[in-house]
Scaffold this active site. Structure first.
Site, PDB file in Angstrom:
ATOM      1  N   ILE A 142       0.864  -1.188   0.000  1.00  0.00           N
ATOM      2  CA  ILE A 142       0.000   0.000   0.000  1.00  0.00           C
ATOM      3  C   ILE A 142       0.894   1.230   0.000  1.00  0.00           C
ATOM      4  O   ILE A 142       1.642   1.476   0.951  1.00  0.00           O
ATOM      5  CB  ILE A 142      -0.933   0.021   1.223  1.00  0.00           C
ATOM      6  CG1 ILE A 142      -1.743  -1.286   1.312  1.00  0.00           C
ATOM      7  CG2 ILE A 142      -1.877   1.215   1.160  1.00  0.00           C
ATOM      8  CD1 ILE A 142      -2.570  -1.416   2.577  1.00  0.00           C
ATOM      9  N   ASP A 143       0.823   1.989  -1.076  1.00  0.00           N
ATOM     10  CA  ASP A 143       1.711   3.147  -1.257  1.00  0.00           C
ATOM     11  C   ASP A 143       0.917   4.252  -1.961  1.00  0.00           C
ATOM     12  O   ASP A 143       1.193   4.600  -3.103  1.00  0.00           O
ATOM     13  CB  ASP A 143       2.937   2.721  -2.067  1.00  0.00           C
ATOM     14  CG  ASP A 143       3.981   3.823  -2.161  1.00  0.00           C
ATOM     15  OD1 ASP A 143       4.209   4.508  -1.149  1.00  0.00           O
ATOM     16  OD2 ASP A 143       4.550   4.002  -3.250  1.00  0.00           O
TER      17      ASP A 143
END
Length: 220
Positions: A142-143
């Site tokens: 998750i970025d």
């Protein structure tokens, strides 16, 4: 080549474009490497790639190479995909989800994202994608940022529970967060408490000054 050499002295901008989601995007030669930046932060390669590479090392390259499927929420120019493919020699399937088609256009043109095999890029909102997908994953990265802002839904119970559901047992979540003030630090401390004893949660602070990384392993 001249611009690349000059970039060791000062950054050399070679392309910029307005984006609906990220305002201004810039491709720049910086210290001999191409990077993608938004108005106020690095989006891909540069410091962001170093952050995510450290996170992958915390999980373990050998362990990741045994995984079959990876989901990346927030692709940008694809630096984490480049790391997985070139550094780890990952052979499994990678699914990347990116809301901004302008970013993917730049990623293909300047960073060769479309040259990687066994990589599917989906133009979609990450929240909408995780609601629709029926796949399960061994690693979820998750970025997600809009410039220096992180969407609130990333820290809400519904999204967290859905991500946990999509993760295989013994799989990992790698969550990159940005810490700019005390409120952000408190947000991360609260996030850490949202996982049951079925998960092993580790927090790595002060990665590249303003980033904190979570690794979360699903035990059962």
């Amino acid at each position: 080549m001249i611009k690349r050499l000059l970039s060791y002295l000062l950054p050399i901008n070679i392309y910029q474009k307005k984006s609906e989601f990220s305002k201004n995007l810039e491709v720049t030669w910086n210290n001999g490497f191409l990077v993608l930046d938004s108005e106020n932060t690095n989006y891909s390669f540069g410091s962001l790639q170093r952050v995510l590479k450290k996170g992958l090392k915390y999980i373990g390259y050998d362990r990741i190479n045994k995984f079959e499927s990876i989901l990346i929420l927030g692709v940008a120019a694809g630096s984490v995909i480049e790391t997985l493919k070139n550094d780890l020699k990952f052979k499994g399937k990678i699914t990347g989800v990116e809301i901004d088609p302008t970013v993917i256009e730049i990623a293909n043109k300047y960073f060769g994202l479309d040259q990687f095999n066994n990589v599917e890029i989906v133009i979609d909102d990450a929240f909408e994608f995780v609601l629709k997908t029926r796949e399960k994953y061994d690693l979820i990265v998750i970025d997600i940022f809009q410039d220096t802002t992180m969407p609130n839904f990333l820290f809400e119970d519904f999204f967290i529970n859905r991500i946990n559901f999509l993760l295989n047992v013994n799989g990992f979540i790698l969550f990159n967060t940005m810490i700019l003030d005390k409120k952000d630090s408190e947000r991360n401390l609260a996030y850490r408490t949202k996982f049951s004893t079925d998960y092993c949660v580790r927090l790595y602070p002060k990665i590249e000054h303003h980033n904190e990384l979570f690794t979360i392993k699903k035990l059962a």
